[in-house]
Design a protein around this motif. Structure first.
Motif, short mmCIF file in Angstrom:
data_model
loop_
_atom_site.label_atom_id
_atom_site.label_comp_id
_atom_site.label_asym_id
_atom_site.label_seq_id
_atom_site.Cartn_x
_atom_site.Cartn_y
_atom_site.Cartn_z
N GLY A 12 -5.42 -2.66 -9.21
CA GLY A 12 -6.62 -3.41 -8.83
C GLY A 12 -7.86 -2.53 -8.72
N SER A 15 -8.22 1.30 -7.71
CA SER A 15 -6.93 2.01 -7.77
C SER A 15 -7.07 3.22 -8.68
CB SER A 15 -5.83 1.09 -8.29
OG SER A 15 -6.09 0.77 -9.64
N GLN A 16 -6.14 4.14 -8.52
CA GLN A 16 -6.21 5.38 -9.31
C GLN A 16 -5.81 5.15 -10.77
OE1 GLN A 16 -3.67 8.51 -7.81
NE2 GLN A 16 -4.45 9.97 -9.29
N ILE A 17 -4.70 4.47 -11.00
CA ILE A 17 -4.15 4.43 -12.36
C ILE A 17 -4.55 3.17 -13.13
CG2 ILE A 17 -1.90 3.36 -11.85
CD1 ILE A 17 -2.45 6.42 -14.12
N ASP A 39 -3.84 -7.04 -7.12
CA ASP A 39 -4.10 -6.45 -5.80
C ASP A 39 -3.13 -7.01 -4.77
OD1 ASP A 39 -7.03 -5.04 -4.76
OD2 ASP A 39 -5.64 -5.80 -3.23
N HIS A 40 -2.84 -6.22 -3.73
CA HIS A 40 -1.95 -6.75 -2.69
C HIS A 40 -2.69 -7.78 -1.83
CE1 HIS A 40 -4.07 -3.47 -0.64
NE2 HIS A 40 -3.73 -4.01 0.50
N PRO A 85 2.37 0.47 -5.82
CA PRO A 85 3.00 1.62 -5.14
C PRO A 85 4.52 1.67 -5.39
CG PRO A 85 1.40 0.57 -3.72
CD PRO A 85 1.54 -0.32 -4.91
N ASN A 86 5.05 2.88 -5.28
CA ASN A 86 6.43 3.17 -5.71
C ASN A 86 7.50 2.23 -5.15
OD1 ASN A 86 4.95 5.30 -6.58
ND2 ASN A 86 5.99 6.86 -5.36
N HIS A 89 8.34 -0.97 -7.19
CA HIS A 89 8.64 -0.96 -8.63
C HIS A 89 9.96 -1.65 -8.96
CE1 HIS A 89 6.02 2.92 -9.34
NE2 HIS A 89 5.32 1.88 -8.96
N GLU A 106 5.42 2.10 -13.85
CA GLU A 106 4.90 3.42 -13.47
C GLU A 106 6.03 4.29 -12.89
OE1 GLU A 106 2.88 5.59 -13.71
OE2 GLU A 106 1.21 4.61 -14.68
N LYS A 107 5.80 5.58 -12.90
CA LYS A 107 6.75 6.51 -12.29
C LYS A 107 6.44 6.64 -10.82
CE LYS A 107 4.76 9.69 -11.03
NZ LYS A 107 3.59 9.85 -10.07
P1 NAI Z 1 -3.41 3.03 -5.60
O1 NAI Z 1 -3.03 2.95 -4.17
O2 NAI Z 1 -4.66 3.72 -6.00
O3 NAI Z 1 -3.49 1.53 -6.20
C1 NAI Z 1 -2.42 0.60 -6.06
C2 NAI Z 1 -2.91 -0.77 -6.50
O4 NAI Z 1 -1.81 -1.68 -6.46
C3 NAI Z 1 -3.98 -1.36 -5.60
O5 NAI Z 1 -4.94 -2.03 -6.41
C4 NAI Z 1 -3.22 -2.35 -4.72
O6 NAI Z 1 -4.02 -3.42 -4.25
C5 NAI Z 1 -2.20 -2.85 -5.70
N1 NAI Z 1 -0.98 -3.38 -5.07
C6 NAI Z 1 -0.26 -2.86 -4.06
N2 NAI Z 1 0.82 -3.62 -3.80
C7 NAI Z 1 0.77 -4.66 -4.68
C8 NAI Z 1 1.60 -5.77 -4.91
N3 NAI Z 1 2.71 -5.97 -4.20
N4 NAI Z 1 1.24 -6.64 -5.89
C9 NAI Z 1 0.13 -6.46 -6.63
N5 NAI Z 1 -0.70 -5.40 -6.45
C10 NAI Z 1 -0.37 -4.51 -5.49
O7 NAI Z 1 -2.16 3.65 -6.34
P2 NAI Z 1 -2.14 4.47 -7.72
O8 NAI Z 1 -2.44 5.90 -7.43
O9 NAI Z 1 -2.91 3.73 -8.75
O10 NAI Z 1 -0.57 4.46 -8.04
C11 NAI Z 1 0.11 3.31 -8.49
C12 NAI Z 1 1.38 3.78 -9.19
O11 NAI Z 1 1.01 4.53 -10.34
C13 NAI Z 1 2.27 4.69 -8.33
O12 NAI Z 1 3.60 4.37 -8.58
C14 NAI Z 1 1.95 6.09 -8.83
O13 NAI Z 1 3.05 6.98 -8.70
C15 NAI Z 1 1.64 5.81 -10.29
N6 NAI Z 1 0.74 6.80 -10.89
C16 NAI Z 1 1.08 7.33 -12.10
C17 NAI Z 1 0.31 8.25 -12.74
C18 NAI Z 1 0.73 8.79 -14.07
O14 NAI Z 1 0.22 9.83 -14.48
N7 NAI Z 1 1.63 8.15 -14.78
C19 NAI Z 1 -0.94 8.74 -12.13
C20 NAI Z 1 -1.27 8.07 -10.88
C21 NAI Z 1 -0.44 7.15 -10.28
#
Ligand code: NAI
Length: 377
Positions: A12, A15-17, A39-40, A85-86, A89, A106-107
């Motif tokens: 959302g 978010s980072q990714i 988004d959550h 978040p992890n 998944h 995602e990992k």
């Molecule tokens: P973040 O905290 O920045 O964003 C998470 C997003 O997911 C937010 O928009 C949040 O509202 C949403 N969300 C949370 N729970 C939800 C749900 N139940 N239903 C729908 N949306 C929900 O997290 P980030 O850093 O983006 O990480 C997300 C995943 O991506 C993690 O598993 C992380 O390990 C992975 N990741 C992978 C990378 C890569 O290089 N492959 C790099 C960065 C993160």
């Protein structure tokens, strides 16, 4: 060719990714962003999805609503990305695979080895693709390194050394910041902090380039900031099935290192070096010869590296295009063309087995342990 339909869960606003997935999926015009539960917070997710161009009836409040809404549509999404978040998944990936959707997760794919094995079984039974976003493996010069190893250009691999060490959590005065703190809290992050977050990218890369799997490992974990329950620094020694010796350092307190992901592969007749901060160059040294720089986009690259080089030589390509390469391979795979480099659920469960083995080894003074998931022993 008609575009494939794509949906995302998580990723959302802010978010980072999320942005890397949106850029990656749409970079080549292969996918149309058709549905999302982003988004959550349901309202924010619906609103953001519509601002990104998703129709109101496919801008969902949560993943269960998206599953119910999509599964009976004639134009249901062809691929669902799980970027939440992890800890979420496993249930989301499993539910969408069981309903007959292709998934890019995602990992880390799951929190436990048992869940990882379950995903492998569900994916097999469904006949659908379950890919895992080890996106660094899709940089063209990483594919070049893998192809060179496969073609015997550095001989049998003796040694692989990889680091994924940055310094962005190295400030002890910022350790209680909620955005940092959760990563070292077992209730939120699981059994491992830095190794499960970044180290598994490096371990996957070692397997990917060496074309071999990790068999045993010995780990040393440290929480260098004492308030942290989980490790912020880890060193692993490992051995691969084919005998290759592996070394891996991952840290989040290595102040001065930025992204900090690099790998060196040493074979009997040559060595290779790649770093994510200079992703367009692969450094190659033949035994007894001069060091050479192999550039993305130059003539004579292996087919996979050439195919995934998007713009001409010397123009930078970066992270979103590496993610786009994962989506290219996924589009091919959905259309029935086999892409052997695409990271899958087996890679995902191998990572989880390595995480849990590393935690157990580190707790037991670094004792060597079998790092394979039971299903692959
Ligand atoms: P973040 O905290 O920045 O964003 C998470 C997003 O997911 C937010 O928009 C949040 O509202 C949403 N969300 C949370 N729970 C939800 C749900 N139940 N239903 C729908 N949306 C929900 O997290 P980030 O850093 O983006 O990480 C997300 C995943 O991506 C993690 O598993 C992380 O390990 C992975 N990741 C992978 C990378 C890569 O290089 N492959 C790099 C960065 C993160």
């Amino acid at each position: 060719m008609a575009k494939l339909k794509w949906g995302m869960i998580g990723g959302g606003e802010g978010s980072q990714i999320g942005p890397a997935h949106r850029l990656g999926a749409q970079a080549d015009g292969l996918f149309e962003f058709a549905a999302g539960a982003l988004d959550h917070r349901a309202d924010l997710g619906r609103d953001y999805a519509q601002r990104l161009g998703i129709a109101a009836d496919r801008a969902y409040g949560d993943w269960q609503e998206m599953l119910a809404g999509e599964k009976n549509r004639a134009d249901r999404v062809d691929l669902v990305t799980v970027a939440t978040p992890n800890s979420t998944h496993f249930e989301i990936t499993k539910a969408f695979l069981e309903a007959g959707f292709n998934v890019l997760c995602e990992k880390p794919m799951t929190m436990t080895v048992e869940e990882g094995e379950e995903i492998v079984r569900v994916a097999e039974a469904s006949g659908k693709i379950c890919a895992v976003n080890y996106c660094y493996s899709a940089y063209p010069m990483v594919r070049q390194a893998r192809a060179m190893v496969g073609a015997g250009e550095i001989g049998k691999v003796r040694l692989v050394v990889t680091n994924f060490s940055h310094g962005h959590h190295g400030d002890a005065t910022d350790a209680e910041n909620p955005r940092v703190r959760w990563r070292y809290d077992p209730k939120m992050a699981g059994v491992s902090g830095q190794f499960a977050d970044c180290g598994i990218h490096a371990l996957h890369m070692a397997s990917f380039i060496c074309r071999d799997e990790v068999r045993t490992l010995s780990a040393d974990f440290a929480s260098t900031i004492s308030s942290r329950e989980l490790e912020d620094d880890a060193m692993l020694n490992f051995r691969m099935e084919g005998g290759t010796v592996g070394r891996l350092w991952t840290s989040s307190v290595a102040i001065g290192r930025q992204h900090g992901f690099d790998i060196q592969v040493f074979g009997e007749t040559g060595g290779l070096r790649w770093a994510s901060e200079q992703p367009n160059q692969l450094i190659y040294t033949p035994v007894g010869g001069r060091t050479q720089i192999i550039e993305k986009g130059e003539g004579g690259l292996h087919e996979d590296a050439q195919r995934l080089s998007r713009v001409s030589i010397a123009h930078p390509e970066g992270f979103p295009l590496a993610v786009a390469n994962i989506y290219c391979d996924l589009a091919d795979a959905i259309r029935g063309e086999v892409r052997e480099g695409l990271p899958n659920a087996s890679d995902g469960v191998r990572s989880m087995a390595a995480v849990h083995t590393a935690v157990a080894s580190a707790k037991d003074g670094g004792v060597w342990m079998d790092a394979r998931p039971p299903m692959f022993r």
